[in-house]
Enzyme design. Structure first.
Site, short mmCIF file in Angstrom:
data_model
loop_
_atom_site.label_atom_id
_atom_site.label_comp_id
_atom_site.label_asym_id
_atom_site.label_seq_id
_atom_site.Cartn_x
_atom_site.Cartn_y
_atom_site.Cartn_z
CG HIS B 264 -1.80 1.29 1.22
ND1 HIS B 264 -3.07 1.29 0.86
CD2 HIS B 264 -1.61 2.41 1.72
CE1 HIS B 264 -3.53 2.39 1.04
NE2 HIS B 264 -2.74 3.08 1.81
CD GLU B 265 1.63 3.51 3.61
OE1 GLU B 265 1.70 4.67 3.39
OE2 GLU B 265 0.32 3.23 4.45
CG HIS B 268 0.41 6.39 -0.84
ND1 HIS B 268 -0.63 7.16 -1.13
CD2 HIS B 268 -0.27 5.43 0.39
CE1 HIS B 268 -1.92 6.94 -0.54
NE2 HIS B 268 -1.70 6.17 0.39
CD GLU B 294 -5.38 6.44 0.92
OE1 GLU B 294 -5.58 5.33 0.66
OE2 GLU B 294 -4.77 7.03 1.57
#
Lengths: 499, 499
Positions: B264-265, B268, B294
């Site tokens: 997830h990060e 980003h 997101e």
């Protein structure tokens, strides 16, 4: 005057805040900043430094400082010291134009680049002209001081160790040389063989990390007011009142390097974490000299950490953690191994005895090239090598392990000698400490807290308040004296090498 | 005008530098700052924020901005967008006095403290009055906007996702609810049992660290332009053009939590590391909305990371690294386990299907309490619990796992819905992507680079340049449409639960 002082403090608080931001960024740069992020982040740090510089050049700041300086005798001792210190700083640089200052910074960074290149090519001649230029510009800046008396190296010494000059240092180093050169030659010719093989055995980083945490808490590092990280070269940074951090560098095949980095930097940190509150309240934090600071880190590293008593205490822990790697090493072998004189050319790798001779060489060379008119910098490497031969019986294989080994000459001069002064300071306060608390007994049971408390009361308390000559006299009851340090080395190494 | 623009850029560069310093400090605070250093360091960060705020209130800055805004149609698209964005920001806050702004910040920090206390005591009634006051002050600030049209929640939506309003969101969430509530009820009543025991087996941190490095490099994280650290809550921070960092949190008994934090990060970060240079040249970096950001992190985490194809690719690596811990788990069991619907009350722990229903509940509650005059905040917890029962068939055991679970309401409102919009965005661009590159095949062989290149060209390129409605139309060829996301969830969960 109270109003002036209040206004003046507002400037200092602003500068301290900016310095705090700059220190955090510096810590980030040295520990975790990714490769490609380095340039922009360094520029941000430079911006903060410029902002601090601009405040120090602000008319109102200078006006307040000069007003306060005129009446400084009416201030209390802390305030008096603060104004004296800041006024001296201002006065020393008031005639330096911002152009000259930029020129100096550029000369530093150019010579750093050339030092890197010279190391890569293993060729001192690449660095020599930059060194020459750097020294010239340093002298130009010194000559602009209103009180400049014509003695460059004296002024540089005073920069780092306020109140000292060449005469003091000459006398000091004369004694050191007189005793230590004969001593090291005797060590070299001793037939005694000391085991060192185990020092270079492979020890996993994770085990070393565990050991580091143990050592830090043993010697009294406060984890609520600091932390441990890693960097290429270990260092300590006091970021704020309640934040003093240390770094180390782990080598799988040299666990001793990390062990003594932790104790050395841990010593710096214990100093940083234990300055009194009044010092902070009066904006005097970190006003101690480098030699004072090094005296403490070396005290922890060498006087405590390399002592027979400490090795006795730590030996069971080492056997517990590193039984696989060091199971065949006796306590005596461990003690001798970590104190062995290795006869190698690198200052940073040197044992306690050789260390001071490395420093003497740099002191003598600096004196020569700073205070000789039209010094021939192309001859410096030859001179370096001949002093190494003479004092340490070492012939550097190349420039990288010789004259190019240290980065320091890319900017400052007069700093190296403080490393030796620090050793003499701590030998002096250890004499005093021994009379008041049973240091050997404490070390044998690993009681570092009693030692820390003594240090806090006697060594740390006034370090940022007093000039070094007053400080050491206050602790030890006498002026700087190399005697205690020399006696210690003679006794220790005569025993180790059966002399 | 060129001269104005040049001068304006000087202000922006100053603000960017201060923001860089502030971000570095924030990263330090969240990752390594020792406990007792936190307070002073936070204050330093506040000082930098105040300096940025002061520049944005500087007369000359405002004059330049207003001049440029008048002539913005003569600027190129980047410059036009920059001026529009900064002028909107200025205009929105120009009537807010610094007293009111301070009052708002104080209200935020008071409500944060009370939220902490309420959690400790598991008692919503402690937080309710602070929430009420916070909402009131937020509305007061909104009402001062020159173009304020009387609709508070509309304005908050537009704050986070420019150009959207309640009408758009109502239509969007109506579709989601209509399909997802029946779907999750069917999942609940499915007799199929999914194995999840292995998800909570003990896996050493050092193994998880190794796995993290592998995952980061697999998905295309650039280690020269970023690094990985740890923090209480995982986050991503773009500190500068070449420095986007991520953090994770390791739990020994939940290695899946770290695995998907990294992806997830990492998503980003790949966004942050791949914005085009023109965006930086025109000071538009990080101008994308939170929903855009997101959409990308969830795309990596869910659409790629939780897909059957990716599990197929990663399974051998997991068996190699975690053979001891997960040797008895088949590929199919792994895929099902990481996608199991757990029926638990915490949004941050939710599976993909439940997640949107958590968001819908918050959206509906926010709408109510922001747009209802004299809303009775003491009744909010009852309302929360009844919606959880109705939509998710969950009855929170207490306030901490119910209404007090999220920190967001201690400051902002209108932010939660963007988490769901992001999911819909990525479903839209994945449809498009599939037509152009063979996504399934690429995932099966772990080729994330081709996917990254497509994202760079289609998703990242204009994110900081275009308002979200234009951006998604530019990528997907149509307006925001929940259809693709709903179809995906229906198909996926019907198969998983044999519906």
């Amino acid at each position: 005057m109270k109003e002036n002082l209040k206004q003046f403090y507002t400037y200092l608080e602003k500068m301290e805040r900016l310095q705090n931001a700059s220190s955090i960024i510096n810590f980030d740069l040295m520990t975790v900043c990714p490769k490609n992020g380095y340039e922009y982040e360094s520029e941000t740090q430079n911006m903060l430094s410029t902002m601090i510089y601009d405040i120090s050049k602000d008319d109102k700041y200078i006006e307040l400082l000069c007003e306060l300086n005129k009446e400084k005798d009416k201030l209390d001792i802390y305030q008096n010291r603060l104004i004296e210190k800041n006024f001296r700083e201002y006065n020393n640089f008031k005639n330096v134009s911002s152009e000259l200052y930029s020129e100096q910074l550029k000369s530093y960074s150019d010579s750093y680049s050339l030092w890197i290149e010279a190391r890569e090519k293993n060729d001192y001649s690449i660095f020599a002209p930059a060194l020459k230029k750097n020294v010239e510009i340093t002298k130009k800046v010194l000559s602009l001081r209103p009180e400049f008396n014509g003695n460059y190296y004296d002024t540089l010494i005073d920069n780092f160790e306020e109140g000292f000059d060449k005469k003091d240092y000459d006398a000091f180093f004369y004694e050191l040389k007189k005793h230590l050169i004969p001593l090291i030659k005797k060590v070299y010719s001793s037939p005694k063989k000391i085991r060192t093989d185990f020092l270079f055995r492979k020890v996993s980083i994770s085990k070393q990390e565990e050991f580091s945490k143990y050592l830090m808490s043993l010697i009294g590092f406060d984890n609520d007011c600091g932390m441990l990280s890693t960097s290429v070269h270990p260092f300590t940074s006091t970021l704020a009142r309640y934040d003093t951090r240390i770094t180390t560098h782990y080598y799988e095949d040299n666990f001793i390097s990390n062990m003594y980095s932790i104790i050395h930097e841990g010593g710096h940190a214990i100093f940083g974490q234990n300055e009194p509150q009044e010092i902070y309240d009066n904006h005097l934090q970190n006003s101690m000299t480098m030699a004072m600071h090094e005296s403490v880190s070396r005290f922890y590293e060498n006087r405590l950490g390399r002592s027979k008593e400490f090795i006795h205490f730590i030996y069971p822990k080492i056997m517990e953690l590193f039984s696989e790697e060091l199971g065949d090493v006796s306590e005596e072998e461990l003690y001798l191994g970590i104190n062995a004189v290795m006869k190698q050319p690198l200052r940073t790798e040197a044992d306690e005895l050789s260390y001071c001779l490395h420093i003497i060489i740099r002191y003598e060379l600096e004196k020569e090239f700073v205070d000789t008119d039209n010094f021939d910098f192309s001859s410096l490497e030859k001179r370096w090598n001949s002093l190494y031969k003479e004092y340490l019986d070492i012939e550097p294989k190349n420039s990288v392990e010789g004259i190019l080994q240290d980065v320091h000459w890319t900017d400052t001069y007069g700093y190296f000698p403080t490393y030796a002064i620090g050793n003499a300071y701590n030998a002096m306060y250890l004499e005093k400490m021994k009379k008041e608390i049973p240091v050997s007994e404490l070390l044998k049971k690993g009681d570092f807290l009693t030692i820390k408390d003594w240090m806090k009361e006697h060594v740390f308390k006034k370090a940022s308040l007093l000039p070094p000559k007053d400080w050491i006299r206050d602790i030890a009851g006498e002026d700087l004296n190399p005697k205690y340090f020399i006696e210690y080395l003679e006794e220790k190494y005569k025993e180790i090498y059966d002399l």
